[in-house]
Design an enzyme around this catalytic site. Sequence first.
Site, PDB file in Angstrom:
ATOM      1  N   HIS B  66     -26.551  69.708 -24.900  1.00  0.00           N
ATOM      2  CA  HIS B  66     -25.194  68.612 -25.065  1.00  0.00           C
ATOM      3  C   HIS B  66     -24.167  69.412 -25.663  1.00  0.00           C
ATOM      4  O   HIS B  66     -23.013  69.400 -25.586  1.00  0.00           O
ATOM      5  CB  HIS B  66     -25.716  67.725 -25.731  1.00  0.00           C
ATOM      6  CG  HIS B  66     -24.952  66.312 -25.545  1.00  0.00           C
ATOM      7  ND1 HIS B  66     -24.852  65.479 -24.379  1.00  0.00           N
ATOM      8  CD2 HIS B  66     -23.990  65.951 -26.183  1.00  0.00           C
ATOM      9  CE1 HIS B  66     -23.944  64.560 -24.342  1.00  0.00           C
ATOM     10  NE2 HIS B  66     -23.339  64.930 -25.630  1.00  0.00           N
ATOM     11  N   GLU B 110     -17.507  61.755 -19.397  1.00  0.00           N
ATOM     12  CA  GLU B 110     -18.405  62.048 -20.253  1.00  0.00           C
ATOM     13  C   GLU B 110     -19.849  61.120 -19.816  1.00  0.00           C
ATOM     14  O   GLU B 110     -19.703  59.993 -19.676  1.00  0.00           O
ATOM     15  CB  GLU B 110     -18.262  62.061 -21.621  1.00  0.00           C
ATOM     16  CG  GLU B 110     -19.201  62.540 -22.400  1.00  0.00           C
ATOM     17  CD  GLU B 110     -19.244  63.071 -23.936  1.00  0.00           C
ATOM     18  OE1 GLU B 110     -18.435  64.145 -24.181  1.00  0.00           O
ATOM     19  OE2 GLU B 110     -19.004  62.123 -24.700  1.00  0.00           O
ATOM     20  N   HIS B 112     -23.474  59.034 -20.543  1.00  0.00           N
ATOM     21  CA  HIS B 112     -24.267  58.758 -21.425  1.00  0.00           C
ATOM     22  C   HIS B 112     -25.684  57.809 -20.684  1.00  0.00           C
ATOM     23  O   HIS B 112     -25.701  56.856 -20.929  1.00  0.00           O
ATOM     24  CB  HIS B 112     -23.668  57.339 -22.387  1.00  0.00           C
ATOM     25  CG  HIS B 112     -23.638  57.645 -23.706  1.00  0.00           C
ATOM     26  ND1 HIS B 112     -23.778  56.591 -24.725  1.00  0.00           N
ATOM     27  CD2 HIS B 112     -23.612  58.843 -24.513  1.00  0.00           C
ATOM     28  CE1 HIS B 112     -23.726  57.114 -25.747  1.00  0.00           C
ATOM     29  NE2 HIS B 112     -23.896  58.304 -25.895  1.00  0.00           N
ATOM     30  N   HIS B 114     -28.830  59.009 -20.813  1.00  0.00           N
ATOM     31  CA  HIS B 114     -30.273  58.988 -21.407  1.00  0.00           C
ATOM     32  C   HIS B 114     -30.137  57.535 -22.147  1.00  0.00           C
ATOM     33  O   HIS B 114     -31.207  56.787 -22.210  1.00  0.00           O
ATOM     34  CB  HIS B 114     -30.540  60.119 -22.247  1.00  0.00           C
ATOM     35  CG  HIS B 114     -30.895  61.373 -21.168  1.00  0.00           C
ATOM     36  ND1 HIS B 114     -29.961  61.947 -20.633  1.00  0.00           N
ATOM     37  CD2 HIS B 114     -32.339  61.852 -21.183  1.00  0.00           C
ATOM     38  CE1 HIS B 114     -30.587  62.985 -19.909  1.00  0.00           C
ATOM     39  NE2 HIS B 114     -31.873  62.920 -20.266  1.00  0.00           N
ATOM     40  N   GLN B 257     -27.693  53.909 -30.374  1.00  0.00           N
ATOM     41  CA  GLN B 257     -26.638  53.639 -31.499  1.00  0.00           C
ATOM     42  C   GLN B 257     -26.315  52.284 -31.126  1.00  0.00           C
ATOM     43  O   GLN B 257     -26.345  52.172 -29.617  1.00  0.00           O
ATOM     44  CB  GLN B 257     -25.765  54.467 -31.528  1.00  0.00           C
ATOM     45  CG  GLN B 257     -25.971  56.156 -31.658  1.00  0.00           C
ATOM     46  CD  GLN B 257     -25.911  56.596 -30.348  1.00  0.00           C
ATOM     47  OE1 GLN B 257     -26.560  56.179 -29.310  1.00  0.00           O
ATOM     48  NE2 GLN B 257     -25.498  57.910 -30.237  1.00  0.00           N
TER      49      GLN B 257
END
Lengths: 227, 760, 97
Positions: B66, B110, B112, B114, B257
Amino acid sequence: MRFAVPVFPGSNCDQDCAKAVREVLERPADLVWYTEDSLDNYDAIILPGGFSYGDYLRTGALARFSPVMEAVAEAAEKGKLVLGICNGFQVLLEAGLLPGAMRVNDHLQFRCSIQTLQVENNSLPFTACYKQGEIIRLPIAHGEGNYYCDDQTLQELEDRGQIAFRYHGENPNGSVAGIAGIVNRRGNVLGLMPHPERAIHDWMGSRDGARLFRSMLQYWEGMYGAA
Amino acid sequence: MQPEQKTDSVMQRASEKEPTPEMIRDQELFREVGLSLEEFKMITHYLGRLPNWTELGIYSVMWSEHCSYKNSKPLLKRFPVDGPRVVQGPGEGAGALDIGDGQAVVFKIESHNHPSAVEPFQGAATGVGGIIRDVFSMGARPVALLNSLRFGQLHHPRVRYLFEQAVAGIAHYGNVIGIPTVGGEVEFDASYDGNPLVNAMCVGVLPQEELQKGVARGKGNPVIYVGASTGRDGIHGATFASEELGEDAEEKRPSVQVGDPFMEKLLLEACMELVKKNILIGIQDMGAAGLTSSSTEMAAKGESGMELDLDQVPQRETGMTPYEIMLSESQERMLLVVEDGREGEVQQVLDKWGLQSAVVGRVTADGRYRIRHRGNIVADIPVNTLVDDAPVQYRSGVEPAYYRENADVQPEKSLSQVDPVDALKRVLASPNVASKEWVYRQYDHMVRTSTAVRPGSDAAVVVLDGLDKALAMSTDGNSRYVYLDPREGGAVAVAEAARNVVCSGAQPLGITDCLNFGSPEKLEVFWQLEQAVDGMSEACRRLETPVVGGNVSLYNESKGTIHPSPIVGMVGLVENRRHITTQSFKRDGDRLFLLGETKAELGGSELQSVIEGKVAGRPPRVDLEVEAKLHQGILAAIRKGWVSSAHDCSNGGVAVTLAESTFGEGLGAEVDVTSPWDPIVFLFSESQSRAVLSIPPQHGDAFRQLLEEMGVPCAEIGRVTGDRLTVRVNGQQVIDTPVQDLRSIWEGAIPCEMNRSSTN
Amino acid sequence: MPTMKSGPVWEGKTVYKATITVRLKESVLDPQGSAVQGSLHSLGYEEVRQVRIGKTMEVWLETADFQEASDRVDAMCRKLLANPVIEDYEFRLEKGA
């Protein structure tokens, strides 16, 4: 005629509202930080949409206690025009400047679309440039626009012509009696869920919102003369 | 500043619970954080000693795919990254392109994936939050969001849950922060059943002189932490994103998060003020690998060192170890470097927005990355070994057997007997083709009052304040094509994105890309990756749309390998607002033209998928010379003011292009064509480099002449009229259906699928 | 969870924890509750007759005595934490953190 657009942390339609006033009316509109406690220099106030304080606790609940809201209440008391759009409407409800409360949309989703509305009362300072019963198109964008009031309040709103706009056709959020916007008894405070500032040019998909701002200017000029 | 200390004074461990350096070595604990033995040896070599647990953690995230692109770096070098408009290429938070008038467009996409697979609402929401920070950390005002989503088949309840929650999460973040989500695309395929893809793109605009960089320079300058407090959330997110999700993925939940778009709104406005005040030396988002990657990358880019004191980092949990503080991926945090002595000015702005901040360190000149915690040095690492010297894997791929086997599949034969009307209805009802209104009506796509073309057309268009210009933007990628032939599929992704932007009246300027693939350790997957990158690169070169940034998401392998899914985010420039064009037919009587050549290409088509339930054969090929000419032709006609509507041909072929063009205004069409192909092939072939344009009658002849002069195949196929779609092919009437019937099918498909999970 | 200093901060004051529940009034339709009820039914919990969704807030405060704490929390609820037009509230008060 000078407009104030109070900005709360989390407001996000403040610039759009100021831009609409400048583009439609060619009148000044200032962004006023929520800590200001006087709006004496302004003739009209637009509480913008957005997510003041992240809509935490309840939509509009925290913004209502900021210093500028004291000034808004004072302005409303003096008879100045106060327009609350979307989150601004929610703040007016929480502040008790308009009756009722807002719930989450009945389908539980956020909804953004251009909605058809019916002008229910064109004798208000905010609606004089529309025809009575006219069908107009304004964008909506909210997750909590499901207006609620008890039966007695609803009866009063109906009887006193305080319902300014109703959804026409589909009711996008489940609001009581299809209510999209209401005024206070005196008629100088309007709260509505749709966004007139997002409908002022053809390329936006509708320009029916422009006349709401023009109505405000026309009313003010009727009171104080063109200045 | 503490006096210089020798490296041998680095703490062996920061807490009793941590393993000692010797334990890490002897018990091979480095494997637990995703490092190989070779990598561990490199670290020991760089440090000249064994790393402690904190240092190991720092290396593990910085050397993850990453952050380091260790598997993809050699391939990414093949992308064209230069061009006359490039202001900022890959390597910063986002790329930037010149759009004239001293302005630049800043954009990036970008993944996300996972986090979204484990907790779709927060995973998708924080994906949006992260990409927005990437753009405003460049100094740009974000003006639009797009996304590209891949989900499994909607008949699975779990898939519906993932889809519903991911969309709600995207909506939540974008709506609250007040940036319109103007476009995107969604594909559904069994290969994503266990592994959804959530790619988010943000587009911003700025005056070029305000462009910021993520750089730390000037010995003694303060490093300022701004935003949310640091908690234990998201630790090892970057490593998590670089591994296969196993059966225990659900248990990895603590890694995900939680986003706070309200906090980010405050952060955005505060950073915009700081940029305008011109007091920042460097600014970078604390995204993947949090404080570690932001601070080390800033130091590396500035050819500096940095010393951080973790006791100054705002923390919302007690007893956090240096390892946890360094690797936390708590959201809505930024790192700033300003000139020594100007901290007060920064403080003033942050106070206004009610944001907490702290000076957490200083820039040094010795190239070391030194971390203090409770007075002790807990890490001391040469900065360049974390960023510039990260290991690179040189791999090569192997052509998979399925590719050879597919050469003999000829779907045109097996499909030619299907009834055209039935086929059209089934294709329109496919969630891939069906209206995505169920998705985008949950996104505020009008806030900022700049959206001139709302979701649902080929590309979204956002006007620029104070200028007559506008930006067109689109995300594209057909993973079935890429699966069948990654090289062609990669090229098609770029070509289609460009074509979408062209059909809206814009000149394509450049792309950002997100490469979503399976495990690069599988030879066939690496072959897909390599081929796709080559195909994309070739198309970007020919169409003069450089790659200015992007992201790689590998190891998408949960319950089987996903289709290789490179996603292209394209931005184009509309020179004049009058050129803005949409796909809907506008006027009864307009003449209809089909541009481009139709070939018998049904491999990987929507028709094949819907009728035969498979993805087989060779996908449509794209001739980039022909594609480029098509773009020039369409743009020339639009600029002459001759085009009422333009819609490219993609999924579902000409049949879907025509149908979708009727839906906007409910205006029908009468089409009568001669074709060398069977009706079904003519209608549903997905040949590239084609578009359907409607032209006012008086301009039709001049239009045809212009296009022919420009070398674009141009056939007049009918006219806009009535409220039915009728199509005759070679004299045979094959479709005659009310527009309303088709529209109901197209509009109802996704809500109907999603209603299964509703309560009614 | 906020970290609390143990014991009173100044003399004569005690820490109380109020656990406040706010939910829509009986008379107000609760769309979230209806949705959850439907989902429970579809999962086989046919016996479910009604679901009401509310929110819980935990507030720590320091007052001279229980009565003062109770009065203050009640005032907070009326003024901010609940919207009396559509919501009811109730709270439980206990000593200490």
